[in-house]
Design a protein around this motif. Sequence first.
Motif, PDB file in Angstrom:
ATOM      1  N   VAL A 109       0.868  -1.035   0.116  1.00  0.00           N
ATOM      2  CA  VAL A 109       0.026   0.042   0.075  1.00  0.00           C
ATOM      3  C   VAL A 109       0.959   1.292  -0.066  1.00  0.00           C
ATOM      4  O   VAL A 109       1.731   1.389   0.824  1.00  0.00           O
ATOM      5  CB  VAL A 109      -1.024   0.008   1.297  1.00  0.00           C
ATOM      6  CG1 VAL A 109      -1.877   1.243   1.151  1.00  0.00           C
ATOM      7  CG2 VAL A 109      -1.690  -1.322   1.536  1.00  0.00           C
ATOM      8  N   ARG A 110       0.327   2.136  -1.050  1.00  0.00           N
ATOM      9  CA  ARG A 110       0.854   3.413  -0.901  1.00  0.00           C
ATOM     10  C   ARG A 110      -0.039   4.404  -0.710  1.00  0.00           C
ATOM     11  O   ARG A 110      -1.061   4.307  -1.303  1.00  0.00           O
ATOM     12  CB  ARG A 110       1.748   3.874  -2.200  1.00  0.00           C
ATOM     13  CG  ARG A 110       2.154   5.404  -2.172  1.00  0.00           C
ATOM     14  CD  ARG A 110       3.091   5.755  -3.074  1.00  0.00           C
ATOM     15  NE  ARG A 110       4.274   4.970  -2.885  1.00  0.00           N
ATOM     16  CZ  ARG A 110       5.620   5.514  -3.427  1.00  0.00           C
ATOM     17  NH1 ARG A 110       5.371   6.112  -4.543  1.00  0.00           N
ATOM     18  NH2 ARG A 110       6.712   4.877  -3.107  1.00  0.00           N
ATOM     19  N   HIS A 111       0.071   5.467   0.290  1.00  0.00           N
ATOM     20  CA  HIS A 111      -1.229   6.294   0.371  1.00  0.00           C
ATOM     21  C   HIS A 111      -0.613   7.783   0.924  1.00  0.00           C
ATOM     22  O   HIS A 111       0.519   8.015   1.623  1.00  0.00           O
ATOM     23  CB  HIS A 111      -2.047   5.571   1.657  1.00  0.00           C
ATOM     24  CG  HIS A 111      -3.271   6.197   1.806  1.00  0.00           C
ATOM     25  ND1 HIS A 111      -3.758   7.683   2.218  1.00  0.00           N
ATOM     26  CD2 HIS A 111      -4.512   5.729   1.150  1.00  0.00           C
ATOM     27  CE1 HIS A 111      -5.126   7.964   2.119  1.00  0.00           C
ATOM     28  NE2 HIS A 111      -5.441   6.783   1.547  1.00  0.00           N
ATOM     29  N   GLU A 137       6.826   7.166   6.680  1.00  0.00           N
ATOM     30  CA  GLU A 137       7.907   6.018   6.369  1.00  0.00           C
ATOM     31  C   GLU A 137       7.805   5.467   5.144  1.00  0.00           C
ATOM     32  O   GLU A 137       6.830   5.410   4.515  1.00  0.00           O
ATOM     33  CB  GLU A 137       7.653   4.986   7.419  1.00  0.00           C
ATOM     34  CG  GLU A 137       8.536   5.415   8.852  1.00  0.00           C
ATOM     35  CD  GLU A 137       9.485   4.399   9.559  1.00  0.00           C
ATOM     36  OE1 GLU A 137      10.179   3.569   8.623  1.00  0.00           O
ATOM     37  OE2 GLU A 137       9.459   4.206  10.784  1.00  0.00           O
ATOM     38  N   HIS A 138       8.788   4.846   4.513  1.00  0.00           N
ATOM     39  CA  HIS A 138       9.145   4.355   3.361  1.00  0.00           C
ATOM     40  C   HIS A 138      10.168   3.072   3.517  1.00  0.00           C
ATOM     41  O   HIS A 138      11.251   3.001   3.153  1.00  0.00           O
ATOM     42  CB  HIS A 138       9.314   5.092   2.342  1.00  0.00           C
ATOM     43  CG  HIS A 138       9.329   4.562   0.788  1.00  0.00           C
ATOM     44  ND1 HIS A 138       8.901   3.304   0.557  1.00  0.00           N
ATOM     45  CD2 HIS A 138       9.518   5.345  -0.212  1.00  0.00           C
ATOM     46  CE1 HIS A 138       9.083   3.250  -0.834  1.00  0.00           C
ATOM     47  NE2 HIS A 138       9.238   4.228  -1.292  1.00  0.00           N
ATOM     48  N   PRO A 139       9.578   1.917   4.382  1.00  0.00           N
ATOM     49  CA  PRO A 139      10.534   0.905   4.859  1.00  0.00           C
ATOM     50  C   PRO A 139      11.311   0.413   3.851  1.00  0.00           C
ATOM     51  O   PRO A 139      12.480   0.178   4.101  1.00  0.00           O
ATOM     52  CB  PRO A 139       9.517   0.140   5.790  1.00  0.00           C
ATOM     53  CG  PRO A 139       8.508   0.253   5.511  1.00  0.00           C
ATOM     54  CD  PRO A 139       8.220   1.630   4.950  1.00  0.00           C
ATOM     55  N   SER A 170       9.986  14.350   3.824  1.00  0.00           N
ATOM     56  CA  SER A 170      10.524  12.956   3.113  1.00  0.00           C
ATOM     57  C   SER A 170      10.079  11.691   4.113  1.00  0.00           C
ATOM     58  O   SER A 170      10.801  11.758   5.191  1.00  0.00           O
ATOM     59  CB  SER A 170      11.940  13.153   2.998  1.00  0.00           C
ATOM     60  OG  SER A 170      12.315  11.900   2.440  1.00  0.00           O
ATOM     61  N   ARG A 171       9.475  10.913   3.917  1.00  0.00           N
ATOM     62  CA  ARG A 171       9.268   9.482   4.305  1.00  0.00           C
ATOM     63  C   ARG A 171      10.396   8.599   4.179  1.00  0.00           C
ATOM     64  O   ARG A 171      10.684   7.972   5.017  1.00  0.00           O
ATOM     65  CB  ARG A 171       7.949   8.564   3.925  1.00  0.00           C
ATOM     66  CG  ARG A 171       8.219   8.671   2.431  1.00  0.00           C
ATOM     67  CD  ARG A 171       6.678   8.449   2.003  1.00  0.00           C
ATOM     68  NE  ARG A 171       6.540   8.322   0.527  1.00  0.00           N
ATOM     69  CZ  ARG A 171       5.268   8.474  -0.330  1.00  0.00           C
ATOM     70  NH1 ARG A 171       4.311   8.806   0.347  1.00  0.00           N
ATOM     71  NH2 ARG A 171       5.212   8.144  -1.534  1.00  0.00           N
ATOM     72  N   VAL A 172      11.301   9.018   3.078  1.00  0.00           N
ATOM     73  CA  VAL A 172      12.468   8.262   2.667  1.00  0.00           C
ATOM     74  C   VAL A 172      13.599   8.542   3.960  1.00  0.00           C
ATOM     75  O   VAL A 172      14.202   7.878   4.390  1.00  0.00           O
ATOM     76  CB  VAL A 172      13.117   8.677   1.353  1.00  0.00           C
ATOM     77  CG1 VAL A 172      14.405   8.039   1.237  1.00  0.00           C
ATOM     78  CG2 VAL A 172      12.018   8.150   0.316  1.00  0.00           C
ATOM     79  N   ALA A 173      13.601   9.752   4.349  1.00  0.00           N
ATOM     80  CA  ALA A 173      14.489  10.460   5.318  1.00  0.00           C
ATOM     81  C   ALA A 173      14.109   9.848   6.968  1.00  0.00           C
ATOM     82  O   ALA A 173      15.058   9.252   7.313  1.00  0.00           O
ATOM     83  CB  ALA A 173      14.649  11.915   5.360  1.00  0.00           C
ATOM     84  N   HIS A 264      20.248   8.862  -4.272  1.00  0.00           N
ATOM     85  CA  HIS A 264      18.904   9.527  -4.392  1.00  0.00           C
ATOM     86  C   HIS A 264      17.880   8.435  -4.502  1.00  0.00           C
ATOM     87  O   HIS A 264      17.893   7.744  -5.230  1.00  0.00           O
ATOM     88  CB  HIS A 264      19.117  10.333  -5.673  1.00  0.00           C
ATOM     89  CG  HIS A 264      17.829  11.556  -5.883  1.00  0.00           C
ATOM     90  ND1 HIS A 264      16.618  11.151  -5.892  1.00  0.00           N
ATOM     91  CD2 HIS A 264      17.908  12.681  -5.805  1.00  0.00           C
ATOM     92  CE1 HIS A 264      15.749  12.269  -5.904  1.00  0.00           C
ATOM     93  NE2 HIS A 264      16.478  13.272  -5.874  1.00  0.00           N
ATOM     94  N   PRO A 265      16.671   8.623  -4.010  1.00  0.00           N
ATOM     95  CA  PRO A 265      15.748   7.529  -4.062  1.00  0.00           C
ATOM     96  C   PRO A 265      14.863   7.792  -5.432  1.00  0.00           C
ATOM     97  O   PRO A 265      14.093   6.823  -5.621  1.00  0.00           O
ATOM     98  CB  PRO A 265      14.975   7.914  -2.870  1.00  0.00           C
ATOM     99  CG  PRO A 265      14.873   9.486  -2.672  1.00  0.00           C
ATOM    100  CD  PRO A 265      16.405   9.735  -2.906  1.00  0.00           C
ATOM    101  N   GLY A 266      14.769   8.824  -6.084  1.00  0.00           N
ATOM    102  CA  GLY A 266      14.293   9.235  -7.324  1.00  0.00           C
ATOM    103  C   GLY A 266      12.734   9.397  -6.836  1.00  0.00           C
ATOM    104  O   GLY A 266      12.267   8.941  -5.918  1.00  0.00           O
ATOM    105  N   PRO A 267      11.787  10.097  -7.608  1.00  0.00           N
ATOM    106  CA  PRO A 267      12.468  10.775  -8.780  1.00  0.00           C
ATOM    107  C   PRO A 267      13.146  11.934  -8.764  1.00  0.00           C
ATOM    108  O   PRO A 267      13.109  12.491  -7.663  1.00  0.00           O
ATOM    109  CB  PRO A 267      11.247  11.059  -9.429  1.00  0.00           C
ATOM    110  CG  PRO A 267      10.118  11.289  -8.508  1.00  0.00           C
ATOM    111  CD  PRO A 267      10.406  10.432  -7.430  1.00  0.00           C
ATOM    112  N   MET A 268      14.406  12.143  -9.453  1.00  0.00           N
ATOM    113  CA  MET A 268      15.172  13.190  -9.212  1.00  0.00           C
ATOM    114  C   MET A 268      14.647  14.495  -9.932  1.00  0.00           C
ATOM    115  O   MET A 268      14.149  14.414 -11.245  1.00  0.00           O
ATOM    116  CB  MET A 268      16.462  12.866 -10.073  1.00  0.00           C
ATOM    117  CG  MET A 268      17.355  12.030  -9.312  1.00  0.00           C
ATOM    118  SD  MET A 268      19.005  12.075  -9.974  1.00  0.00           S
ATOM    119  CE  MET A 268      18.567  10.640 -11.233  1.00  0.00           C
TER     120      MET A 268
HETATM  121  N1  ASP Z   1       9.827   7.945  -4.349  1.00  0.00           N
HETATM  122  C1  ASP Z   1      10.087   8.239  -2.958  1.00  0.00           C
HETATM  123  C2  ASP Z   1       8.820   8.265  -2.143  1.00  0.00           C
HETATM  124  O1  ASP Z   1       7.694   8.020  -2.543  1.00  0.00           O
HETATM  125  C3  ASP Z   1      10.778   9.625  -2.759  1.00  0.00           C
HETATM  126  C4  ASP Z   1      10.181  10.778  -3.646  1.00  0.00           C
HETATM  127  O2  ASP Z   1       8.894  10.731  -4.018  1.00  0.00           O
HETATM  128  O3  ASP Z   1      10.727  11.831  -3.586  1.00  0.00           O
HETATM  129  O4  ASP Z   1       8.768   8.784  -1.081  1.00  0.00           O
END
Ligand code: ASP
Length: 313
Positions: A109-111, A137-139, A170-173, A264-268
């Motif tokens: 799931v992405r939300h 988060e984006h585990p 940023s959930r990635v961070a 870089h997680p992308g998209p850049m």
């Molecule tokens: N693709 C990553 C995310 O979904 C980073 C981003 O969108 O910048 O969080």
Amino acid sequence: MSLPYPHRHLLAIEGLEPPYIAGLLDLAESYALLNRSGKTQRDLLRGRTLINLFFEDSTRTRTSFELAGKRLGADVINMSVATSSVSKGETLLDTAATLNAMNCDLLVVRHGQSGAPALLAQKVSAAVINAGDGTHEHPTQALLDALTIRRRKGRLEGLTVAICGDILHSRVARSNIHLLTAMNARVRVVGPPTLIPAEAARLGVEVFHDMRSGLRDADVVMMLRLQRERMAAGLVPSSREFFRFWGLDAEKLAAAKPDAIVMHPGPMNRGVEIDSAIADDPARSVIGEQVEMGVAVRMAVLDVLSRQLLRNA
Ligand code: ASP
């Protein structure tokens, strides 16, 4: 092999114990080797249904879950909001009931709302994997980043990792901070004060507002996308000015260690947070390897969660 992961779902990195992080990375490493050999393991998820439920756009994450599921033999279905009843106003809980009726085993799931995958996890019989929820988060991204770093540097412990740019949205961070601090890396966040969350110090990271000092002697430089779609107001100046102060170019990268890798997680946004010459430099950039490791990590996650399903059956 003993189970490297004891939980039913993968909703967050926060709270995940270091041995389980290391176990998932070890398993993902073996999948990375399998993928490079061109072999598959289609028995593992044969007869299982994996649904990719994406309420937000995605390229890498959705595709790599699809590929990971197929390589392990699952039936994979992609549901995107534009083509589902969700766009007709179906609530998250009605969606959960539908998924239960379909006997979905693994739900990715992405939300846009933080916490939505956790809510679904309470209502569905499937194992739920958070593929990114709001700014939370984006585990699997943090796991694939850690695997990439470990392959390049041989370890995580003791490394200095500078995470730069739009930390606030940023959930990635957030997932990376939890994972890297749990694995005893030294984490710095680098960016303008408007894009650093107030909670940063509580998360055990060092805060820098200047790229040259934030990157000094770093082993890893992780750039983040400026997430304008999540910004309520103008938190940054023009893109050109952002690049001048916070964009990664050769001059700023020179402050890091000579063998520092760039991620870089992308998209850049080329020319906003990262210069194309750096993003495309095979001597520094590991962005392509991150994507490759994404498939391996997602195979590992599907693997351990499907074994848990068997246990709970
Ligand atoms: N693709 C990553 C995310 O979904 C980073 C981003 O969108 O910048 O969080």
